[in-house]
Enzyme design. Structure first.
Site, PDB file in Angstrom:
ATOM      1  N   ASP A 176      -7.894   7.020  -0.057  1.00  0.00           N
ATOM      2  CA  ASP A 176      -7.261   5.737   0.228  1.00  0.00           C
ATOM      3  C   ASP A 176      -7.120   4.918  -1.046  1.00  0.00           C
ATOM      4  O   ASP A 176      -7.656   5.261  -2.101  1.00  0.00           O
ATOM      5  CB  ASP A 176      -7.965   4.975   1.356  1.00  0.00           C
ATOM      6  CG  ASP A 176      -9.341   4.462   0.991  1.00  0.00           C
ATOM      7  OD1 ASP A 176      -9.704   4.489  -0.204  1.00  0.00           O
ATOM      8  OD2 ASP A 176     -10.059   4.012   1.896  1.00  0.00           O
TER       9      ASP A 176
ATOM     10  N   ASP B 119       3.630  -2.791   1.415  1.00  0.00           N
ATOM     11  CA  ASP B 119       4.381  -1.690   2.021  1.00  0.00           C
ATOM     12  C   ASP B 119       5.114  -0.877   0.951  1.00  0.00           C
ATOM     13  O   ASP B 119       5.169   0.359   1.024  1.00  0.00           O
ATOM     14  CB  ASP B 119       5.388  -2.230   3.032  1.00  0.00           C
ATOM     15  CG  ASP B 119       4.737  -2.680   4.331  1.00  0.00           C
ATOM     16  OD1 ASP B 119       3.530  -2.405   4.516  1.00  0.00           O
ATOM     17  OD2 ASP B 119       5.431  -3.306   5.155  1.00  0.00           O
TER      18      ASP B 119
ATOM     19  N   GLU C 154      -4.043   2.204   4.638  1.00  0.00           N
ATOM     20  CA  GLU C 154      -3.852   2.659   3.259  1.00  0.00           C
ATOM     21  C   GLU C 154      -4.519   4.006   3.004  1.00  0.00           C
ATOM     22  O   GLU C 154      -4.774   4.383   1.863  1.00  0.00           O
ATOM     23  CB  GLU C 154      -4.395   1.616   2.273  1.00  0.00           C
ATOM     24  CG  GLU C 154      -5.902   1.474   2.237  1.00  0.00           C
ATOM     25  CD  GLU C 154      -6.463   0.494   3.245  1.00  0.00           C
ATOM     26  OE1 GLU C 154      -7.576  -0.011   3.016  1.00  0.00           O
ATOM     27  OE2 GLU C 154      -5.791   0.228   4.265  1.00  0.00           O
TER      28      GLU C 154
END
Length: 224
Positions: free
Chosen positions: A74, A91, A118
């Protein structure tokens, strides 16, 4: 006779329209299935697509007795990134990471998915631990070269990843859930060690260990 010809022509037209409707329905079903298995933001696989693919890959690796790697990662300090730059930029960052993952997953069967938020997950078939470490280092270097600015990271001035991976030749006791759990535990350990690294607990590998990572990167290769 004319009426009969008209009736025959109408039947042919109706048959053609029915065939076209069937083809359209098949295409729509394929589009719906593709959409159900892919993440709209990044274009990668989604959680459902990953779950299906993982089950298939575990079964195949067990039959062939070949190594399979699951890598979970992540974005480091992504909440801070969102807080400072906003969700639109957040985003855009996730889409960009998705593009990088597509680039590093070069082999036809390599698979990348957005696991949630994420978090991303990768499946690397026919890849032992040494090859997976080579892949992790290549991914880390790709992120470094990209250098996407992070305004509030505690580990670098650019966006980085932390990850955990597990590489096994599945046996009768290996399950998809156990592999994800082991990768998640390694990811947790990577964060505990300071982030900006990839860790394999069972093989005692850590890309943050500069004394071993370059040596392994130069000597290891992924299985084709």
């Amino acid at each position: 006779l004319t009426a009969k010809l008209h009736a025959t022509s109408r039947q042919i037209r109706m048959r053609d329209e029915l065939e076209q409707a069937k083809l359209t329905l098949v295409e729509l079903n394929e589009q719906l299935r593709h959409k159900s298995l892919h993440d709209e933001l990044t274009g990668l696989g989604n959680r459902r697509g990953f779950d299906e693919r993982l089950e298939d890959y575990v079964a195949q690796a067990r039959r062939d007795q070949r190594p399979l790697t699951v890598l979970l990662c992540d974005v480091d300090f992504f909440k801070r990134y969102n807080d400072r730059l906003g969700h639109i930029e957040g985003d855009a960052c996730l889409r960009h990471i998705g593009d990088i993952l597509k680039q590093v997953c070069r082999r036809p069967l390599d698979y990348a998915a957005r696991y949630g938020g994420e978090e991303f997950v990768l499946l690397l078939p026919n890849t032992p631990a040494e090859g997976a470490l080579t892949f992790a280092l290549a991914l880390q270097h790709a992120m470094d070269r990209d250098g996407r600015y992070h305004p509030d990271s505690a580990v670098a001035s650019h966006v980085t990843l932390s990850g955990g991976f597990v590489s096994v030749i599945p046996d009768g006791g290996t399950t998809a859930e156990s592999l994800v759990r082991q990768a998640d535990e390694a990811l947790y350990e990577a964060k505990a060690r300071g982030r900006y690294r990839f860790v394999n607990l069972s093989a005692c590998m850590d890309t943050g260990d500069l004394s071993t990572a370059p040596r392994i990167l130069n000597s290891a290769s992924r299985v084709a």
